[in-house]
Design a protein around this motif. Structure first.
Motif, mmCIF file in Angstrom:
data_model
loop_
_atom_site.group_PDB
_atom_site.id
_atom_site.type_symbol
_atom_site.label_atom_id
_atom_site.label_comp_id
_atom_site.label_asym_id
_atom_site.label_seq_id
_atom_site.Cartn_x
_atom_site.Cartn_y
_atom_site.Cartn_z
ATOM 1 N N ARG A 33 4.579 0.796 10.133
ATOM 2 C CA ARG A 33 4.178 1.977 9.373
ATOM 3 C C ARG A 33 4.667 1.906 7.931
ATOM 4 O O ARG A 33 3.926 2.202 6.989
ATOM 5 C CB ARG A 33 4.700 3.251 10.044
ATOM 6 C CG ARG A 33 4.138 4.531 9.415
ATOM 7 C CD ARG A 33 4.825 5.768 9.984
ATOM 8 N NE ARG A 33 4.602 5.934 11.405
ATOM 9 C CZ ARG A 33 3.586 6.627 11.933
ATOM 10 N NH1 ARG A 33 2.690 7.196 11.149
ATOM 11 N NH2 ARG A 33 3.466 6.755 13.239
ATOM 12 N N GLU A 34 5.928 1.522 7.749
ATOM 13 C CA GLU A 34 6.487 1.449 6.401
ATOM 14 C C GLU A 34 5.718 0.452 5.532
ATOM 15 O O GLU A 34 5.409 0.737 4.364
ATOM 16 C CB GLU A 34 7.962 1.042 6.476
ATOM 17 C CG GLU A 34 8.649 0.983 5.124
ATOM 18 C CD GLU A 34 10.111 0.612 5.237
ATOM 19 O OE1 GLU A 34 10.776 0.499 4.181
ATOM 20 O OE2 GLU A 34 10.599 0.412 6.378
ATOM 21 N N GLN A 57 1.389 9.294 7.005
ATOM 22 C CA GLN A 57 2.587 10.052 6.631
ATOM 23 C C GLN A 57 3.279 10.627 7.861
ATOM 24 O O GLN A 57 2.617 11.004 8.809
ATOM 25 C CB GLN A 57 2.218 11.178 5.659
ATOM 26 C CG GLN A 57 1.473 10.691 4.434
ATOM 27 C CD GLN A 57 2.216 9.594 3.683
ATOM 28 O OE1 GLN A 57 3.434 9.662 3.525
ATOM 29 N NE2 GLN A 57 1.501 8.569 3.239
#
Length: 313
Positions: free
Chosen positions: A265-266, A313
């Protein structure tokens, strides 16, 4: 077991829909290791547990899969970013919601003649023309100082390349894992790969514009479960490979992440928002738009709005 077939005639769907799921989503994927977290999550029941009925297909033919997506028959596809951009010709409002991985050697150009790279003129070179494979081939030709009109480009599906190389139907061919391994087993040699073109081939999941607008919570659930499965695979690699092999009918030895860099995700948030480096998704989009415009494949460039980072997010 999740039943996945590679028939070109009809996609083979997964098990029937759970009646208690809050959302439903039909996803088709190419046979490519970067997309296997979806298989793991489906096998583990994690999508169902999270309230998403995911119907998973593996048609075994990228062009047909993209046609089904463009026609609205499926909600989402897992394909190379270059292929997702092509869909904007029919569906300009698609949403790329995830970069699953970067091909860092997993896409390869092969030949039975390991010395052919120094003598490409006049050779029959196969790839899926008008897509990311052609761009990879053109980069190879540029680096070798060979013009496109000095070779014979042949439009072929990646799954056919091993047999065509073996039979002499092609001199050179582009394909990806697991077909790269099949070609090597037949005696082919890797002469060029995506490792020579860092950042050129990100792989993605894209959803239709309608799905993006009507089911944003389903997209978020999908991503949460995806990253859970991706992390589990990296920490249970052999167990995960066995599960994937059983689900897809492949040999365990065919399942590998060699040449593939998975993005968590990052890393996704970073690449979606990186407008400065060549490997950031906004600039990769620009690269493909320019290539497709020169090739006459797309008249209207894909808009930056197809990059739907809001779901991460």
């Amino acid at each position: 077991m999740l039943l996945i077939g590679c028939s070109k005639e009809e996609p083979v769907s997964s098990d029937s829909a759970p009646q208690d799921a809050s959302y439903s989503m039909r996803l088709s994927i190419d046979l490519w290791p970067g997309y296997y977290p979806a298989i793991i999550a489906k096998e583990k029941g994690w999508f169902k547990d999270a309230g998403l009925n995911l119907k998973l297909d593996l048609p075994g033919n990228t062009d047909k899969m993209l046609a089904l997506f463009s026609a609205g028959s499926i909600d989402a596809v897992a394909v190379a970013f270059g292929d997702a951009i092509l869909v904007t010709r029919q569906m300009p409002d698609i949403a790329v919601i995830l970069v699953t991985d970067e091909s860092a050697g997993g896409d390869a150009v092969l030949s039975m003649n390991k010395e052919v790279l120094s003598d490409l003129k006049g050779k029959r070179i196969g790839t899926n023309l008008g897509g990311f494979g052609e761009l990879l081939i053109r980069r190879m030709l540029d680096l070798q100082g060979v013009k496109v009109n000095e070779v014979n480009l042949v439009n072929v599906d990646a799954s056919k390349v091993p047999d065509l190389l073996d039979s002499g139907g092609l001199d050179v061919g582009h394909t990806w894992s697991p077909y790269v391994g099949q070609a090597i087993e037949k005696g082919a040699n890797i002469i060029f790969s995506s490792a020579d073109t860092p950042g050129l081939i990100p792989d993605t999941v894209a959803v239709s514009g309608e799905f993006r607008r009507s089911k944003p919570e389903a997209v978020k659930i999908f991503l949460d479960v995806w990253f859970k499965a991706q992390n589990w695979w990296l920490t249970h690699y052999q167990e995960g490979n066995q599960l994937i092999a059983e689900a897809t009918g492949q040999r365990v030895t065919s399942i590998t992440l060699e040449g593939i860099r998975l993005l968590d995700r990052e890393a996704n948030v970073a690449t979606f928002n990186d407008a400065t480096s060549e490997q950031g998704l906004p600039n990769v989009l620009k690269t493909y738009n320019e290539f497709y415009a020169r090739a006459g494949v797309i008249r209207t460039p894909a808009a930056p709005s197809i990059l739907a980072s809001e779901f991460l997010q």
